[in-house]
Write an enzyme that holds these catalytic residues in place. Structure first.
Site, PDB file in Angstrom:
ATOM      1  N   LYS A 223       0.815  -1.212   0.000  1.00  0.00           N
ATOM      2  CA  LYS A 223       0.000   0.000   0.000  1.00  0.00           C
ATOM      3  C   LYS A 223       0.851   1.267   0.000  1.00  0.00           C
ATOM      4  CE  LYS A 223      -4.603  -1.223   1.372  1.00  0.00           C
ATOM      5  NZ  LYS A 223      -5.709  -0.994   2.311  1.00  0.00           N
ATOM      6  N   ARG A 257      -4.572  -9.745   4.344  1.00  0.00           N
ATOM      7  CA  ARG A 257      -4.841  -9.707   2.905  1.00  0.00           C
ATOM      8  C   ARG A 257      -3.520  -9.424   2.190  1.00  0.00           C
ATOM      9  NH1 ARG A 257      -6.632  -6.038  -1.124  1.00  0.00           N
ATOM     10  NH2 ARG A 257      -8.205  -6.961  -2.515  1.00  0.00           N
TER      11      ARG A 257
END
Length: 287
Positions: A223, A257
């Protein structure tokens, strides 16, 4: 720790679950459409299973800004695929990454066990789908953002407290509406409606969330908060992701995840062994 039951699986105290990502999109931020083609997506599933995935998260719409994807097209991207994967791997928990109730309902009917609503109940009928079908539900925090948008300026007085209170309130409301208590996960939703400083603060104080009565999912993989912290592009963020993964596991997160299943699985197994929740796989030195 609270109970967590997804599909045919019970995830016990001290057990970390890897949620592998398969994007049926042509424009995902990391793989840029590598699993958009049906056969490529199936191959990615087989690889994820070999590398130790417990859950498969299937999405048909890019999370960020981009071309509009009609509901019918999103259904076409994910529902037949979920049906095929559920038949090939009945032991695998399947998650559908969607914020639309119509897509969620069709996906659960095809074999999805979990609805990963990354846009914080923007479509309020998603909760009703979880209630009606018995599917699990991921509850997220986005600071009130409209789906597929980026905050122009994210401001919180106390991001950890505000995220905690919002997630707990949403979870309690979902149970009040009839969603299974043991099927709910809360996700602080790093990056969404947050600066890099906010995401780092949430990771640093993740135990505030994990000490609640709700299992915590973290979606850290490659991210922007990792990239901005290290000043690295998406394809060079694995090491930073794994560092954040180890910290989050130590602080009690339950589901991770991840794009990189094998590396994530190894980090989580190592953390579990250090904590005493998992035995070493091949101990022999000086024994």
């Amino acid at each position: 720790m609270p109970e967590l039951r997804l599909g045919r699986r019970d995830f016990s105290d001290g057990q970390y679950a890897v949620m592998a990502i398969v994007n049926r999109t042509p424009d995902s931020f990391y793989d840029a459409g590598a699993t958009f083609a049906y056969d490529a997506a199936l191959a990615a599933v087989e690889k994820a299973v070999r590398e130790g995935a417990d859950i498969l998260d299937v999405g048909g719409v890019k999370a960020g800004e981009g071309p509009e994807v009609p509901v019918a097209e999103e259904i076409d991207r994910v529902v037949p695929f979920i049906d095929e994967v559920s038949r090939r791997h009945p032991e695998l928990v399947i998650s559908v990454d969607t914020y639309r109730a119509e897509v969620a309902r069709e996906a659960v009917a095809a074999g999805a066990d979990l609805i990963n609503d990354t846009w914080a109940g923007w479509d309020q009928e998603v909760t009703a789908v979880a209630r009606d079908t018995g599917a699990g539900l991921v509850i997220s925090h986005t600071g009130g953002l409209e789906p597929r948008t980026v905050a122009k300026k994210a401001v919180y007085e106390d991001v950890v407290k505000e995220v905690h209170d919002d997630l707990v309130s949403q979870a309690e409301n979902a149970v009040a509406q009839g969603v299974r208590r043991d099927g709910i996960l809360i996700d602080p939703t790093h990056d969404f409606g947050k600066t890099t400083y906010h995401s780092l603060d949430l990771t640093r104080h993740l135990d505030v969330l994990t000490e609640s009565e709700w299992p915590v999912l973290v979606a850290l993989s490659r991210k922007d908060f990792v990239g901005e912290t290290l000043n690295l592009p998406t394809d060079e963020r694995l090491n930073g992701t794994l560092a954040a993964t180890a910290v989050s596991a130590w602080k009690g997160a339950r589901v991770f995840r991840a794009h990189d299943v094998r590396a994530t699985r190894e980090v989580l197994d190592m953390v579990a062994a250090i904590k005493g929740d998992k035995e070493p796989k091949a101990p022999h030195r000086s024994l």
